[in-house]
Design a protein around this motif. Structure first.
Motif, mmCIF file in Angstrom:
data_model
loop_
_atom_site.group_PDB
_atom_site.id
_atom_site.type_symbol
_atom_site.label_atom_id
_atom_site.label_comp_id
_atom_site.label_asym_id
_atom_site.label_seq_id
_atom_site.Cartn_x
_atom_site.Cartn_y
_atom_site.Cartn_z
ATOM 1 N N TYR A 122 0.724 -2.828 -2.620
ATOM 2 C CA TYR A 122 0.060 -1.570 -2.997
ATOM 3 C C TYR A 122 -1.098 -1.308 -2.055
ATOM 4 C CZ TYR A 122 2.634 -1.703 -7.421
ATOM 5 O OH TYR A 122 3.632 -1.719 -8.375
ATOM 6 N N PRO A 123 -1.451 -0.029 -1.822
ATOM 7 C CA PRO A 123 -2.605 0.294 -0.977
ATOM 8 C C PRO A 123 -3.913 -0.124 -1.647
ATOM 9 C CG PRO A 123 -1.720 2.285 -1.987
ATOM 10 C CD PRO A 123 -0.753 1.184 -2.299
ATOM 11 N N LYS A 124 -4.945 -0.298 -0.832
ATOM 12 C CA LYS A 124 -6.230 -0.798 -1.308
ATOM 13 C C LYS A 124 -6.816 0.062 -2.422
ATOM 14 C CE LYS A 124 -10.911 -1.899 0.291
ATOM 15 N NZ LYS A 124 -11.811 -2.017 1.466
ATOM 16 N N GLU A 125 -6.655 1.374 -2.313
ATOM 17 C CA GLU A 125 -7.273 2.259 -3.318
ATOM 18 C C GLU A 125 -6.633 2.143 -4.694
ATOM 19 O OE1 GLU A 125 -4.373 4.747 -0.773
ATOM 20 O OE2 GLU A 125 -5.936 3.221 -0.458
ATOM 21 N N LYS A 126 -5.502 1.468 -4.787
ATOM 22 C CA LYS A 126 -4.846 1.281 -6.082
ATOM 23 C C LYS A 126 -5.022 -0.126 -6.645
ATOM 24 C CE LYS A 126 -1.211 4.770 -5.523
ATOM 25 N NZ LYS A 126 0.258 5.034 -5.580
ATOM 26 N N HIS A 127 -5.739 -0.974 -5.932
ATOM 27 C CA HIS A 127 -5.838 -2.376 -6.335
ATOM 28 C C HIS A 127 -6.440 -2.565 -7.723
ATOM 29 C CE1 HIS A 127 -5.514 -4.262 -2.036
ATOM 30 N NE2 HIS A 127 -4.359 -3.829 -2.511
ATOM 31 N N ALA A 128 -7.578 -1.909 -7.989
ATOM 32 C CA ALA A 128 -8.252 -2.124 -9.273
ATOM 33 C C ALA A 128 -7.355 -1.724 -10.440
ATOM 34 C CB ALA A 128 -9.570 -1.345 -9.324
ATOM 35 N N ARG A 129 -6.671 -0.570 -10.311
ATOM 36 C CA ARG A 129 -5.817 -0.099 -11.401
ATOM 37 C C ARG A 129 -4.577 -0.977 -11.578
ATOM 38 N NH1 ARG A 129 -5.421 5.219 -10.219
ATOM 39 N NH2 ARG A 129 -7.080 5.745 -11.688
ATOM 40 N N VAL A 130 -3.896 -1.289 -10.468
ATOM 41 C CA VAL A 130 -2.672 -2.097 -10.546
ATOM 42 C C VAL A 130 -2.969 -3.497 -11.070
ATOM 43 C CG1 VAL A 130 -0.890 -3.242 -9.158
ATOM 44 C CG2 VAL A 130 -1.402 -0.828 -8.783
ATOM 45 N N LEU A 131 -4.045 -4.103 -10.567
ATOM 46 C CA LEU A 131 -4.377 -5.454 -11.009
ATOM 47 C C LEU A 131 -4.896 -5.469 -12.441
ATOM 48 C CD1 LEU A 131 -5.942 -6.800 -7.700
ATOM 49 C CD2 LEU A 131 -3.734 -7.420 -8.705
ATOM 50 N N ALA A 132 -5.516 -4.372 -12.879
ATOM 51 C CA ALA A 132 -5.911 -4.272 -14.284
ATOM 52 C C ALA A 132 -4.674 -4.165 -15.179
ATOM 53 C CB ALA A 132 -6.823 -3.069 -14.505
#
Length: 391
Positions: A122-132
């Motif tokens: 996933y792209p960096k800007e989606k990391h917080a949401r995807v990992l949450a």
């Protein structure tokens, strides 16, 4: 399509990772009666898992930086699932201790690899949401572990509880074997991480402070999750089945809510502030103290569960922020090892200590007082949040 498949398999594995880990705590009262264990021995069962888990994690990290991770993830899942099944056949404390150790091997390998492997798709800007979203497996799996352990243990005995929850991981291990690893090309010998790359991790102050913040969260959460069902049985006079089911329901609702809200808050706040991840961490630590104290002061089970639920919500709030901060502060070449180092720090200083420490304090004082003393670690945690976010 590949990203959905990868996320789905890893999420389910993470779910049963926590089911198999937490089911033990729901059957603490049953184990104590059947095998005549002390509170210290019960706490040691939790700590044994964590100690093996953190010792094996660096090995798993080195392997993951060099070899195909789907195969390693599959092997890890198979090991912990078979060890969970073996727990149901344990005849004494020593057998259970050994089984919990092998669960630590399997889950240590999986946790080291899963989040960096997922983040790379996933792209960096989606990391917080995807990992949450990936982190939602923690409260959901923990809740299922408490609920299944309490219900199955009360109705048919603690042995069957272990047997039932151990089976799904065997089939998920097979599914993980065939996951693609296309996000990472094979490395030549010259591209493999060097010793200096690993040493640099220990000079990376933001990474280390994030690890220390997570250590504090892990210490509080580890002790609380291990002993909360027993607290409900001992002080509020509910059955083991009720304690496991009610606390499991609380974790699944409040933990999932905290994980989701924290991920969204971190994602949106990160567009305005470079310190967003660390602000969410600080909010989590500061917010959990008062509800936990009020829950311990409550004399009715409903009031206690409401306040405990708020404490759980705040404890789960930084799940996505912490994972995203770890990914963003470490180079890709050694990221699996970075997560392994993180695992060592947070568990060696966190929940490897807290269940046994609370059990020891409970034996010599009482469980309520042990919980209150355990919250004092939050004070240095707030300092670590500030230091992690400094630029």
């Amino acid at each position: 399509m590949n990203t959905r498949r990868i996320f789905g398999v890893l999420f389910l594995l993470n779910l049963f990772n926590y089911v198999d880990r937490q089911v033990l705590y729901a059957v603490f009262p049953l184990l104590q009666t059947d095998l005549h264990l002390t509170d210290l021995q019960l706490g040691a069962l939790a700590s044994a898992f964590i100690l093996v888990y953190l010792c094996y994690a660096p090995v798993a990290g080195l392997l993951a930086d060099r070899f195909a991770r789907p195969k390693l993830i599959s092997f890890s899942a198979l090991v912990w699932s078979l060890a969970t099944l073996a727990s149901g056949a344990a005849k004494n404390f020593s057998h259970l201790l050994a089984a919990r150790g092998f669960i630590g091997v399997g889950e240590g390998g999986f946790t080291t690899m899963a989040q960096p492997f997922l983040a790379e798709h996933y792209p960096k800007e989606k990391h917080a949401r995807v990992l949450a979203l990936f982190g939602l497996a923690l409260p959901l799996g923990s809740a299922l572990g408490y609920a299944l352990g309490g219900i199955l243990g009360q109705a048919w005995g603690w042995r069957l509880a272990f047997m039932v929850v151990g089976v799904p991981g065997v089939f998920l291990a097979l599914a993980a074997w065939f996951l693609p690893d296309a996000a990472r090309l094979p490395k030549t010998a010259s591209e493999l991480p060097r010793l200096t790359d690993y040493i640099q991790l220990f000079r990376n102050k933001p990474f280390l402070y994030v690890c220390l913040v997570q250590t504090v969260v892990t210490f509080v959460m580890g002790g609380f999750s291990a002993w909360a069902p027993t607290y409900l049985v001992r002080y509020l006079h509910v059955t083991a089945a009720q304690a496991g089911t009610w606390f499991g329901g609380l974790v699944i609702v409040c933990g999932a809510a905290g994980t989701f809200l924290g991920g969204e808050l971190a994602q949106r706040r990160s567009q305005k502030s470079p310190r967003a991840y660390y602000e969410v961490m600080a909010l989590s630590l500061a917010g959990c103290v008062l509800p936990l104290w009020l829950g311990l002061a409550a004399s009715h089970v409903c009031a206690a569960l409401i306040f405990f639920g708020l404490a759980v919500l705040f404890l789960f709030l930084p799940t996505g922020a912490i994972a995203a901060a770890l990914v963003d502060t470490t180079p890709a070449a050694v990221r699996a090892t970075a997560f392994a180092v993180n695992i060592c720090i947070i568990h060696l200083l966190g929940d490897a200590l807290s269940p046994t420490l609370l059990g020891l304090l409970s034996d010599y004082w009482n469980l309520k007082g042990a919980f209150l003393l355990g919250t004092l670690v939050i004070l240095p945690g707030l300092f670590f949040c500030y230091q992690a976010g400094k630029k």
